[in-house]
Write a protein that holds these residues in place. Structure first.
Motif, PDB file in Angstrom:
ATOM      1  N   ALA A 113       1.061  -1.221   0.085  1.00  0.00           N
ATOM      2  CA  ALA A 113      -0.230  -0.172  -0.050  1.00  0.00           C
ATOM      3  C   ALA A 113       0.885   1.269  -0.093  1.00  0.00           C
ATOM      4  CB  ALA A 113      -0.957  -0.136   1.046  1.00  0.00           C
ATOM      5  N   ARG A 114       0.369   1.939  -0.765  1.00  0.00           N
ATOM      6  CA  ARG A 114       1.233   3.589  -0.790  1.00  0.00           C
ATOM      7  C   ARG A 114       0.126   4.458  -0.319  1.00  0.00           C
ATOM      8  NH1 ARG A 114       1.768   6.506  -4.879  1.00  0.00           N
ATOM      9  NH2 ARG A 114       0.095   5.791  -6.297  1.00  0.00           N
ATOM     10  N   GLN A 115       0.482   5.376   0.629  1.00  0.00           N
ATOM     11  CA  GLN A 115      -0.028   6.079   1.189  1.00  0.00           C
ATOM     12  C   GLN A 115       0.607   7.640   1.023  1.00  0.00           C
ATOM     13  OE1 GLN A 115      -2.054   5.318   4.970  1.00  0.00           O
ATOM     14  NE2 GLN A 115      -1.510   3.308   4.727  1.00  0.00           N
ATOM     15  N   TRP A 116      -0.381   8.877   0.811  1.00  0.00           N
ATOM     16  CA  TRP A 116       0.403   9.982   0.704  1.00  0.00           C
ATOM     17  C   TRP A 116      -0.679  11.201   1.202  1.00  0.00           C
ATOM     18  CZ3 TRP A 116      -1.367   6.802  -3.080  1.00  0.00           C
ATOM     19  CH2 TRP A 116      -2.508   7.111  -3.731  1.00  0.00           C
ATOM     20  N   VAL A 117      -0.092  12.444   1.171  1.00  0.00           N
ATOM     21  CA  VAL A 117      -0.651  13.422   1.550  1.00  0.00           C
ATOM     22  C   VAL A 117      -1.465  14.070   0.161  1.00  0.00           C
ATOM     23  CG1 VAL A 117      -0.868  15.969   2.303  1.00  0.00           C
ATOM     24  CG2 VAL A 117       0.774  14.106   3.399  1.00  0.00           C
ATOM     25  N   ARG A 132      -1.759   7.400   9.049  1.00  0.00           N
ATOM     26  CA  ARG A 132      -1.664   6.283   8.334  1.00  0.00           C
ATOM     27  C   ARG A 132      -2.734   5.243   8.485  1.00  0.00           C
ATOM     28  NH1 ARG A 132       2.116   5.423   5.114  1.00  0.00           N
ATOM     29  NH2 ARG A 132       2.711   3.431   4.487  1.00  0.00           N
ATOM     30  N   LEU A 133      -3.432   4.962   7.198  1.00  0.00           N
ATOM     31  CA  LEU A 133      -4.492   3.970   7.520  1.00  0.00           C
ATOM     32  C   LEU A 133      -3.986   2.622   7.240  1.00  0.00           C
ATOM     33  CD1 LEU A 133      -6.289   5.499   4.079  1.00  0.00           C
ATOM     34  CD2 LEU A 133      -6.874   6.011   6.337  1.00  0.00           C
ATOM     35  N   ALA A 134      -4.692   1.796   8.097  1.00  0.00           N
ATOM     36  CA  ALA A 134      -4.593   0.331   8.193  1.00  0.00           C
ATOM     37  C   ALA A 134      -5.337  -0.363   7.060  1.00  0.00           C
ATOM     38  CB  ALA A 134      -4.821  -0.287   9.379  1.00  0.00           C
ATOM     39  N   ILE A 135      -4.500  -0.876   6.080  1.00  0.00           N
ATOM     40  CA  ILE A 135      -5.322  -1.473   4.913  1.00  0.00           C
ATOM     41  C   ILE A 135      -4.757  -2.937   4.678  1.00  0.00           C
ATOM     42  CG2 ILE A 135      -5.433  -1.427   2.270  1.00  0.00           C
ATOM     43  CD1 ILE A 135      -4.361   1.692   2.480  1.00  0.00           C
ATOM     44  N   ARG A 136      -6.009  -3.628   4.613  1.00  0.00           N
ATOM     45  CA  ARG A 136      -5.680  -5.308   4.403  1.00  0.00           C
ATOM     46  C   ARG A 136      -6.529  -5.513   3.024  1.00  0.00           C
ATOM     47  NH1 ARG A 136      -7.554  -8.983   9.113  1.00  0.00           N
ATOM     48  NH2 ARG A 136      -9.365  -8.713   8.301  1.00  0.00           N
ATOM     49  N   VAL A 137      -6.156  -6.417   2.331  1.00  0.00           N
ATOM     50  CA  VAL A 137      -6.662  -6.834   0.974  1.00  0.00           C
ATOM     51  C   VAL A 137      -7.045  -8.159   1.237  1.00  0.00           C
ATOM     52  CG1 VAL A 137      -6.330  -7.018  -1.486  1.00  0.00           C
ATOM     53  CG2 VAL A 137      -4.926  -5.391  -0.207  1.00  0.00           C
ATOM     54  N   LEU A 138      -8.440  -8.285   1.301  1.00  0.00           N
ATOM     55  CA  LEU A 138      -8.836  -9.781   1.592  1.00  0.00           C
ATOM     56  C   LEU A 138      -9.700 -10.220   0.317  1.00  0.00           C
ATOM     57  CD1 LEU A 138     -10.489  -8.522   4.968  1.00  0.00           C
ATOM     58  CD2 LEU A 138      -8.183  -9.559   4.650  1.00  0.00           C
ATOM     59  N   GLY A 139      -9.632 -11.614   0.285  1.00  0.00           N
ATOM     60  CA  GLY A 139     -10.327 -12.586  -0.579  1.00  0.00           C
ATOM     61  C   GLY A 139     -11.536 -12.728  -0.151  1.00  0.00           C
ATOM     62  N   VAL A 157     -10.257  -1.014   5.145  1.00  0.00           N
ATOM     63  CA  VAL A 157      -9.400   0.237   5.614  1.00  0.00           C
ATOM     64  C   VAL A 157      -9.929   0.709   6.841  1.00  0.00           C
ATOM     65  CG1 VAL A 157      -8.794   2.430   5.041  1.00  0.00           C
ATOM     66  CG2 VAL A 157      -9.219   1.098   2.948  1.00  0.00           C
ATOM     67  N   THR A 158      -8.972   0.707   7.925  1.00  0.00           N
ATOM     68  CA  THR A 158      -9.497   1.195   9.360  1.00  0.00           C
ATOM     69  C   THR A 158      -8.719   2.424   9.545  1.00  0.00           C
ATOM     70  OG1 THR A 158      -9.238  -1.262   9.964  1.00  0.00           O
ATOM     71  CG2 THR A 158      -9.060   0.855  11.718  1.00  0.00           C
TER      72      THR A 158
END
Length: 180
Positions: A113-117, A132-139, A157-158
């Motif tokens: 995951a890329r995160q930016w302003v 910063r976001l907590a990002i998971r990619v789930l099947g 996204v949390t």
């Protein structure tokens, strides 16, 4: 309807305490929100309880936005956005003065995951940035996806506390599905 719901909740509360069983956190009514989407066929289902709210976003076109406005006094402690997309080319979440852009995928079985302003320079966020976001990619099985495009999965996204700290009136969520 509201009176009937309140009466039922009170009855359940009294009945559970009469048996010595404390009510579960999920017995609390969920926080209340008004959700407005850009497109008529986009949907955002709100679930959870007073402590944690989930926003399940479905967008057939893969590119849109939603404004989530709280109708109560405060946000819950946690807000989780589940984007049911095939790919996440661009995500922007903003609440008042706090905003973050992100993109996510899976490479060699690992979430990247890329995160930016989200400004014209798209300055990358530092790993310890409180936004910063907590990002998971789930099947579709609920486990980390092996790759994208997702088939029945989701980008979870949390939002960090920084988004809710100042108790903004609303959240703006914008997304673009890479595979739209």
């Amino acid at each position: 309807m509201r009176a009937a719901t309140a009466s039922l909740l009170l009855t359940l509360y009294v009945a559970s305490h009469a048996r010595g069983i404390p009510p579960a956190a999920s017995d609390d009514p969920p926080a209340r929100f008004t959700v407005t989407t850009r497109k008529a066929d986009d949907t955002v289902a709100v679930g959870g309880d007073r402590e944690r709210t989930t926003l399940d976003v479905k967008s057939p076109s893969g590119i849109s936005r939603a404004v989530v406005e709280r109708t109560g006094d405060a946000w819950p402690k946690a807000v989780v956005v589940r984007l049911h997309l095939k790919g996440l080319e661009n995500l922007k979440v903003s609440a008042g003065a706090v905003a973050v852009g992100a993109a996510a995928g899976v490479r060699d079985g690992k979430v990247e995951a890329r995160q930016w302003v989200p400004d014209k320079d798209e300055t990358p966020l530092a790993p310890a940035d409180p936004r910063r976001l907590a990002i998971r990619v789930l099947g579709k099985d609920g486990k980390t996806a092996a790759g994208v495009p997702l088939d029945g999965g989701q980008f979870e996204v949390t939002l960090p506390a920084a988004f809710l700290r100042d108790n903004p009136k609303s959240l703006l969520i914008e997304w673009i599905d890479f595979y739209r």
